[in-house]
Design an enzyme around this catalytic site. Structure first.
Site, short mmCIF file in Angstrom:
data_model
loop_
_atom_site.label_atom_id
_atom_site.label_comp_id
_atom_site.label_asym_id
_atom_site.label_seq_id
_atom_site.Cartn_x
_atom_site.Cartn_y
_atom_site.Cartn_z
N CYS A 1 0.83 -1.20 0.00
CA CYS A 1 0.00 0.00 0.00
C CYS A 1 0.87 1.26 0.00
CB CYS A 1 -0.92 -0.01 1.21
SG CYS A 1 -2.11 1.34 1.26
N CYS B 1 -5.76 -3.41 7.56
CA CYS B 1 -6.83 -2.40 7.51
C CYS B 1 -8.08 -2.87 6.79
CB CYS B 1 -6.29 -1.11 6.88
SG CYS B 1 -5.89 -1.23 5.11
#
Length: 371
Positions: free
Chosen positions: A113, A210
């Site tokens: 990410c 997440c």
């Protein structure tokens, strides 16, 4: 506050974009930027989970998190933008995460990410806005060396250091990024949030991946890659059948939990995953010892040096190693090393670079016992 962001122009003439997740860390960075006198713009990435129509409000940058980021910006009197990155995040992070598990590897989605959606895209967006820098809430330090070039160092608080996940940062990105929290402990950050009256001052930290806030990554992977849920054999190092499992998705290399086989002289660990045959190869702990690893996709932020300290898991301590011709050789057999993980190199507090572990070479059994 202005000196924290290390900008050339006077604070009143600068614009700072802050990457805001809705948590306390990035919210405090936004407050610090606002107090510096600069123009501040908060930016939140709207990231959905694995394609379901309804977002999980506990996931990264979705639902409640977006609301919290906006509330903080309203409190500080700064602008707030929300960017829809569902498709980009799905293909760049979630699909790759599932593919890695399907291939029997151990992915590090936070590194993926940061290398893609967060730094590449957010830096580009901040530059489009004419910002002088992009600030984030990461616990790392940006230190300018004697040559005038920025370096990436571990966060001052070892318990909060996030440098392991940022090895893929490029020199150009590092020149533009700022990390105001790198010298602070978490307790001080929360005090600053309380002093600013921020609604997120006591918001709990995220503990899981997440996009899998409940920690049940197996359900996500099974939905995206159903083949990972197919049952298969559990065999020992000699290929002898010991039992069966309910899907390789439930296992990673080095795992002990879930191997329900009794009558063994020693506890068994997952030594190897063979996704094509759906076999788990298990053995005693000493079979997990690794002498060296081939590392791919290397990114260097410093000089390409031979003697390094290598870290192969986010919570592991760096260990002495040698880096030559794409091979990382450990001074002593290292445990918990698996293809797909990040191998990150340090020289003391300074992050040198890192890459992804492609393959590993087992240490001799006698060496493993000695270690």
């Amino acid at each position: 506050m202005s000196s924290i962001f290390d900008l050339v122009r006077p604070a009143g003439d600068t614009r700072i974009v802050v990457a805001m997740s809705g948590g306390v860390d990035s919210s405090v960075v936004a407050a610090m930027a606002a107090r510096s006198g600069a123009e501040v713009i908060g930016v939140t990435l709207q990231l959905y989970d694995h394609g379901e129509a309804v977002k999980r409000t506990g996931s990264c940058c979705a639902g409640q998190d977006i609301y919290d980021a906006k509330t903080v910006c309203d409190r500080l009197g700064v602008a707030h933008y929300v960017l829809d990155y569902e498709s980009r995040f799905r293909t760049g992070v979630i699909d790759k995460f599932a593919d890695e598990y399907a291939a029997g590897r151990t992915p590090v989605p936070c590194s993926l990410c940061n290398q893609g959606v967060k730094f590449v895209d957010l830096v580009a967006f901040a530059r489009e806005l004419g910002a002088d820098c992009l600030a984030t809430g990461h616990y790392v330090r940006r230190v300018v060396g004697a040559d005038g070039k920025p370096q990436l160092w571990k966060g001052r608080d070892p318990a909060r250091d996030q440098s392991y996940f940022l090895y893929g940062t490029s020199a150009d990105q590092l020149d533009y990024l700022r990390f105001p929290l790198g010298d602070m402990p978490k307790s001080e950050v929360r005090k600053l949030a309380e002093a600013e009256g921020l609604v997120v001052a006591n918001k709990p930290d995220s503990q899981d991946i997440c996009f899998v806030p409940d920690g049940d990554y197996a359900t996500l992977v099974k939905k995206l890659r159903p083949e990972t849920a197919a049952p298969g054999e559990i065999v020992d190092l000699n290929g002898e059948l010991l039992g069966r499992h309910e899907g390789v998705v439930h296992f990673t290399i080095g795992q002990r939990r879930g191997i329900d086989i009794g009558g063994q002289a020693q506890p068994l660990y997952v030594v190897r995953i063979e996704p094509d045959t759906r076999r788990l190869v298990v053995g005693p702990r000493r079979a997990l010892a690794v002498a060296s690893a081939e590392v791919e996709g290397l990114n260097w932020l410093a000089e390409d040096q031979i003697a390094v300290e290598a870290k192969v898991r986010s919570l592991a301590r760096p260990v002495p190693a040698r880096w030559e011709d794409g091979t990382l050789t450990f001074a002593m057999p290292e445990y918990g090393v698996a293809p797909g993980q990040s191998a990150v190199f340090y020289d003391g507090e300074r992050l040198l670079g890192g890459g992804t572990i492609a393959t590993t070479q087992a240490a001799a059994m006698d060496e493993a016992v000695a270690a």
